[in-house]
Design a protein around this motif. Structure first.
Motif, mmCIF file in Angstrom:
data_model
loop_
_atom_site.group_PDB
_atom_site.id
_atom_site.type_symbol
_atom_site.label_atom_id
_atom_site.label_comp_id
_atom_site.label_asym_id
_atom_site.label_seq_id
_atom_site.Cartn_x
_atom_site.Cartn_y
_atom_site.Cartn_z
ATOM 1 N N THR A 189 0.836 -1.204 0.000
ATOM 2 C CA THR A 189 0.000 0.000 0.000
ATOM 3 C C THR A 189 0.865 1.246 0.000
ATOM 4 N N ILE A 190 1.944 1.202 0.803
ATOM 5 C CA ILE A 190 2.871 2.339 0.831
ATOM 6 C C ILE A 190 3.466 2.566 -0.551
ATOM 7 N N TYR A 191 3.893 1.476 -1.187
ATOM 8 C CA TYR A 191 4.455 1.594 -2.527
ATOM 9 C C TYR A 191 3.444 2.206 -3.502
ATOM 10 N N GLY A 192 2.211 1.730 -3.439
ATOM 11 C CA GLY A 192 1.186 2.219 -4.349
ATOM 12 C C GLY A 192 0.955 3.707 -4.206
ATOM 13 N N VAL A 193 0.813 4.171 -2.969
ATOM 14 C CA VAL A 193 0.564 5.597 -2.719
ATOM 15 C C VAL A 193 1.809 6.431 -3.028
ATOM 16 N N ALA A 194 2.987 5.896 -2.659
ATOM 17 C CA ALA A 194 4.230 6.635 -2.883
ATOM 18 C C ALA A 194 4.521 6.786 -4.373
ATOM 19 N N PHE A 195 4.374 5.698 -5.128
ATOM 20 C CA PHE A 195 4.598 5.787 -6.573
ATOM 21 C C PHE A 195 3.659 6.810 -7.206
ATOM 22 N N ALA A 196 2.396 6.795 -6.774
ATOM 23 C CA ALA A 196 1.404 7.696 -7.359
ATOM 24 C C ALA A 196 1.738 9.158 -7.091
ATOM 25 N N ASN A 197 2.114 9.463 -5.850
ATOM 26 C CA ASN A 197 2.261 10.857 -5.437
ATOM 27 C C ASN A 197 3.675 11.408 -5.505
ATOM 28 N N LEU A 198 4.663 10.525 -5.551
ATOM 29 C CA LEU A 198 6.044 10.989 -5.649
ATOM 30 C C LEU A 198 6.622 10.843 -7.047
ATOM 31 N N LEU A 199 5.999 9.992 -7.874
ATOM 32 C CA LEU A 199 6.583 9.717 -9.187
ATOM 33 C C LEU A 199 5.594 9.943 -10.335
ATOM 34 N N PHE A 200 4.522 9.150 -10.369
ATOM 35 C CA PHE A 200 3.642 9.177 -11.540
ATOM 36 C C PHE A 200 2.929 10.513 -11.728
ATOM 37 N N LEU A 201 2.277 11.010 -10.678
ATOM 38 C CA LEU A 201 1.538 12.274 -10.813
ATOM 39 C C LEU A 201 2.467 13.465 -11.045
ATOM 40 N N PRO A 202 3.594 13.575 -10.325
ATOM 41 C CA PRO A 202 4.515 14.672 -10.629
ATOM 42 C C PRO A 202 5.058 14.624 -12.054
#
Length: 246
Positions: A189-202
């Motif tokens: 879950t941490i990976y999912g949220v972190a990837f979304a908000n630290l990598l994919f969306l930026p």
């Protein structure tokens, strides 16, 4: 290299790890290969399913823009257009024919060829506007691939957490392993949220910003070529092009 992007990623990752340490947690628990494969692989598969091949491939190629920003050369192009205007004013439009071979940008080269061929400003604008529209359509769809990845990633992370909890439930006979097992399960879950908000969306937002800047340069080129076709005063054209740069 875009130092701000790299620095931002480092700050984000270090902040999460530092928080984990300050909370008294073991930092090693954040590194789970299985959770990474579930989240990254699942997200990649989801965006591949939703995207046409050309859009997906373009999105992958564009991702490097977040780290190595493409050179827009807007000031150089504005100066070039002004010089062409002066030359056309003195010697006529056909004098620009010798400049076609020196132009490397395909869009600018096409526009100059249209100008030399004797097309009026309206015709030049019509043709180049279609090119801009096609160019923007593909690349904006490609930028949205990363935006979609940011939407899928947290959900895939929950799937990973559920899979981990299923594994924990199989070890209920050993209570000493339950706490650690549950913690590992939620890493997905941490990976999912972190990837979304630290990598994919930026990345998606940075790509959109770059596309807006590039579109702005293309509009400047169209206005510049149309101005030359109309025989606008070079000084007036220069002032107009400078407005795009500011």
């Amino acid at each position: 290299m875009d130092k701000l992007t790299v620095f931002g990623l480092v700050i984000g990752v270090v902040g999460i790890m530092t928080g984990q340490i300050l909370e008294g947690g073991d930092i090693s628990i954040l590194f789970q290969v299985a959770a990474f494969l579930i989240v990254f692989g699942g997200t990649l598969g989801a965006v591949m399913v939703q995207s046409p091949r050309k859009v997906f491939v373009t999105a992958m190629k564009m991702s490097r823009w977040a780290f190595v920003t493409p050179q827009l050369r807007s000031r150089e192009i504005a100066r070039q257009l002004t010089d062409w205007s002066i030359l056309a004013r003195k010697e006529g439009i056909l004098a620009l024919e010798s400049r076609i071979a020196t132009v490397s940008d395909p869009f600018l080269k096409k526009g100059l060829q249209l100008l030399v061929d004797g097309n009026n400003a309206e015709k030049i604008r019509d043709v180049l506007d279609v090119d801009i529209h096609s160019w923007e359509q593909l690349r904006w769809q490609s930028a949205r691939v990363w935006e979609a990845a940011a939407g899928y990633s947290p959900t895939i992370g929950i799937i990973g957490a559920v899979l981990g909890l299923m594994h924990v439930m199989q070890n209920l006979a050993e209570p000493s392993k339950l706490g650690g097992g549950i913690a590992v399960a939620f890493v997905a879950t941490i990976y999912g949220v972190a990837f979304a908000n630290l990598l994919f969306l930026p990345i998606a937002n940075k790509l959109k910003s770059i596309l807006m800047q590039q579109g702005h340069v293309y509009e400047m080129i169209v206005d510049g070529l149309a101005g030359i076709a109309n025989g606008d005063n070079p000084r007036l054209l220069e002032i107009k092009l400078q407005s795009y740069l500011t």
